[in-house]
Design an enzyme around this catalytic site. Structure first.
Site: not given
Length: 181
Positions: A57-59
């Protein structure tokens, strides 16, 4: 988030060069970058444990047509939050599931946040209270903390703002038979 949803997991840090991924990606495509970073992370860990279901995951944050990175100092956080005062920006949370060294699913969700026109006095109190922990957050805020007072409205999913498109991830884990439906 996963723990709260009753999903058992173990954390393994993906040793990836995020700067290299960013350097080859169109900075105007912040949502696409969030997914690509998630994919790269999931693959990096999946290659070490082929049988595991690996969630990466990343943002990313897009503001005024550009990509915003984490602040390197509280002074930089102050300048960023001052610039965002009275405006809107988007948070893009990407996720990818990998198994056997291949990405089997990926997705992204976007939330739009409207920053209120807060006072300089509030900003100083906020920075003093939250401290250097803000440097770990792409927008220099944590919605689940005092940062909630920076906003007048949020359009989108709460979990997306926190950094994971949780509902789509849970749906894919159920579809794949990892979680019971």
């Amino acid at each position: 988030m996963l723990e709260g949803a009753g999903v058992p997991f173990a954390v393994q840090v993906a040793d990836v060069d995020e700067a290299a991924v960013k350097a080859t990606h169109d900075p105007a495509d912040a949502a696409g970058l969030a997914v690509e970073l998630a994919r790269v992370k999931a693959l990096a860990v999946s290659r070490h444990d082929a049988e595991a279901w690996v969630l990466g995951a990343d943002q990313t944050l897009s503001f005024q047509g550009g990509l915003v990175s984490k602040a390197g100092s509280l002074d930089e956080a102050r300048a960023r939050l001052t610039a965002m005062r009275g405006t809107v920006h988007q948070l893009h949370s990407g996720a990818a599931l990998a198994r056997n060294g291949q990405v089997v699913w990926s997705g992204v969700d976007t939330a739009t946040l409207r920053v209120r026109n807060f006072s300089d006095a509030f900003l100083e109190t906020y920075l003093k209270t939250e401290g250097e922990g803000l440097l770990a957050c792409v927008g220099s805020y944590r919605l689940e903390g005092m940062g909630s007072q920076l906003f007048e409205a949020v359009e989108g999913d709460y979990f997306t703002v926190l950094g994971l498109p949780l509902w789509p991830v849970l749906a894919e884990l159920r579809r794949a038979g990892v979680l019971r439906s």
